[in-house]
Design a protein around this motif. Sequence first.
Motif, PDB file in Angstrom:
ATOM      1  N   GLU A  94       0.856  -1.182   0.000  1.00  0.00           N
ATOM      2  CA  GLU A  94       0.000   0.000   0.000  1.00  0.00           C
ATOM      3  C   GLU A  94       0.891   1.231   0.000  1.00  0.00           C
ATOM      4  N   VAL A  95       0.717   2.055  -1.009  1.00  0.00           N
ATOM      5  CA  VAL A  95       1.463   3.296  -1.132  1.00  0.00           C
ATOM      6  C   VAL A  95       0.654   4.405  -0.470  1.00  0.00           C
ATOM      7  N   GLY A  96       1.259   5.106   0.491  1.00  0.00           N
ATOM      8  CA  GLY A  96       0.536   6.121   1.234  1.00  0.00           C
ATOM      9  C   GLY A  96      -0.443   5.471   2.192  1.00  0.00           C
ATOM     10  N   SER A  97       0.075   4.687   3.117  1.00  0.00           N
ATOM     11  CA  SER A  97      -0.786   3.838   3.956  1.00  0.00           C
ATOM     12  C   SER A  97      -1.566   4.605   5.012  1.00  0.00           C
ATOM     13  N   GLY A  98      -1.144   5.816   5.370  1.00  0.00           N
ATOM     14  CA  GLY A  98      -1.912   6.625   6.310  1.00  0.00           C
ATOM     15  C   GLY A  98      -2.143   5.927   7.639  1.00  0.00           C
ATOM     16  N   SER A  99      -3.407   5.808   8.024  1.00  0.00           N
ATOM     17  CA  SER A  99      -3.765   5.162   9.290  1.00  0.00           C
ATOM     18  C   SER A  99      -3.484   3.668   9.284  1.00  0.00           C
ATOM     19  N   GLY A 100      -3.361   3.092   8.090  1.00  0.00           N
ATOM     20  CA  GLY A 100      -3.128   1.657   7.973  1.00  0.00           C
ATOM     21  C   GLY A 100      -4.393   0.836   7.900  1.00  0.00           C
ATOM     22  N   VAL A 101      -5.563   1.484   7.852  1.00  0.00           N
ATOM     23  CA  VAL A 101      -6.814   0.731   7.903  1.00  0.00           C
ATOM     24  C   VAL A 101      -6.989  -0.186   6.696  1.00  0.00           C
ATOM     25  N   VAL A 102      -6.562   0.258   5.516  1.00  0.00           N
ATOM     26  CA  VAL A 102      -6.735  -0.568   4.311  1.00  0.00           C
ATOM     27  C   VAL A 102      -5.745  -1.732   4.312  1.00  0.00           C
TER      28      VAL A 102
ATOM     29  N   THR B  57       4.119   2.067   2.638  1.00  0.00           N
ATOM     30  CA  THR B  57       5.012   3.226   2.552  1.00  0.00           C
ATOM     31  C   THR B  57       4.202   4.492   2.803  1.00  0.00           C
ATOM     32  N   ASP B  58       4.860   5.505   3.351  1.00  0.00           N
ATOM     33  CA  ASP B  58       4.236   6.815   3.543  1.00  0.00           C
ATOM     34  C   ASP B  58       5.342   7.831   3.807  1.00  0.00           C
ATOM     35  N   VAL B  59       5.174   9.059   3.311  1.00  0.00           N
ATOM     36  CA  VAL B  59       6.171  10.092   3.585  1.00  0.00           C
ATOM     37  C   VAL B  59       6.092  10.560   5.037  1.00  0.00           C
ATOM     38  N   ASN B  60       4.961  10.305   5.665  1.00  0.00           N
ATOM     39  CA  ASN B  60       4.710  10.737   7.034  1.00  0.00           C
ATOM     40  C   ASN B  60       5.137   9.633   8.000  1.00  0.00           C
ATOM     41  N   THR B  61       6.166   9.865   8.789  1.00  0.00           N
ATOM     42  CA  THR B  61       6.655   8.827   9.700  1.00  0.00           C
ATOM     43  C   THR B  61       5.641   8.475  10.780  1.00  0.00           C
ATOM     44  N   PHE B  62       4.791   9.445  11.148  1.00  0.00           N
ATOM     45  CA  PHE B  62       3.728   9.142  12.107  1.00  0.00           C
ATOM     46  C   PHE B  62       2.762   8.126  11.504  1.00  0.00           C
ATOM     47  N   ALA B  63       2.488   8.284  10.206  1.00  0.00           N
ATOM     48  CA  ALA B  63       1.610   7.348   9.518  1.00  0.00           C
ATOM     49  C   ALA B  63       2.237   5.953   9.462  1.00  0.00           C
ATOM     50  N   CYS B  64       3.537   5.881   9.268  1.00  0.00           N
ATOM     51  CA  CYS B  64       4.220   4.576   9.247  1.00  0.00           C
ATOM     52  C   CYS B  64       4.047   3.846  10.579  1.00  0.00           C
TER      53      CYS B  64
END
Length: 266
Positions: free
Chosen positions: A62-70, A92-99
Amino acid sequence: MLPTPSTSHVNTDRIYEPAEDSFLLLDTLSSEAETRFLTQRFAGHQPTGHYDDSHPSPLVLEVGSGSGVVLAFVTAHAHAIFGRADVIALGTDVNTFACEATKQTVTQACQATKEEDVDGAGFLLATLSADLASPIRDGITDLLIFNPPYVPSPAVPELKYLKPGTGITDTECTSRTFEEDSHLLQLSYDGGVDGIEVTNRLLERLPDLLNLARGTAYILLCAQNKPGEIMQRVRGWGDAWSVAAVGHSGKRAGWEKLQIIRIWRG
C-alpha cells in the motif's frame, strides 16, 4: 461482512483519518466480484492444503498507507480476500507518524483475527518512510493499493519538514508545530492540478513496479481526476494490460464522486 480494523489509536491531527474513500476501498476489495478475481489470480494452494512453489506468497504494497486501515484489512482478512493466508504486507508513507500508525493498526488487526480463531491473517513485513514506492524494487509487487492525494489544488505541497529522500521528520515529535502537523495532513489530500499530479507519478512507474505474471493495482480516483482519460492511458500501455472500474461511491454528482479502478496484466 469482514470487520473493519480499529484506528482508535491514530492521531488524526497528523494522520489522514479513515473516511469515505478508505471505506470504499475496503468494500471493493472484499466484494464478491473482487475476492473471486483475486482468489483466482493468486490461488496457490493445493487440495491437500500445501502451497504450490510456483505460486509464491503474494506481496501486497500500500502506497501512502496513512492510518493503515486498508493494509490492515487486507492483511488480517487475507484468506477471505485472496483465498490464502500467506500474504506479505508492506506499507510506505512520507509521514513517519503514519508509518508507525500503520504498523500498529496492522499488528492489532492480525492479532484480533488470530484471537478469534479465524483462519487467514497475513504477515506485515515493514512500513517504510518513503516518497511513493521509491525504495521498492521493480517487478516484485503483486498487488498495489493506492488511495492518493486526489483533491484538486494549485500545487502539490513540498516535502518540507522531511529529510530529503527519506521521509524522516527533521523535528522531534514533542516539538512539532501546528503548521508542521497541518502540512503533513495536506500532503495526504492535495493532489495538484486536477488532483492527479501525484497519481501520475505513480502511474509512470507502475508497469515496472508490478510483477510480470500477476501484477495488479487498485487506485482510487475522484471525478475531477478524469478517470476515463486515465483508463484510456493504461490501455495505451499495450495488449498485456487491462483496466476496469470496479468500485464507485454513493455520490452521483460533483468532483467528490469516487471511483476505484483495477489495473492488471493479462
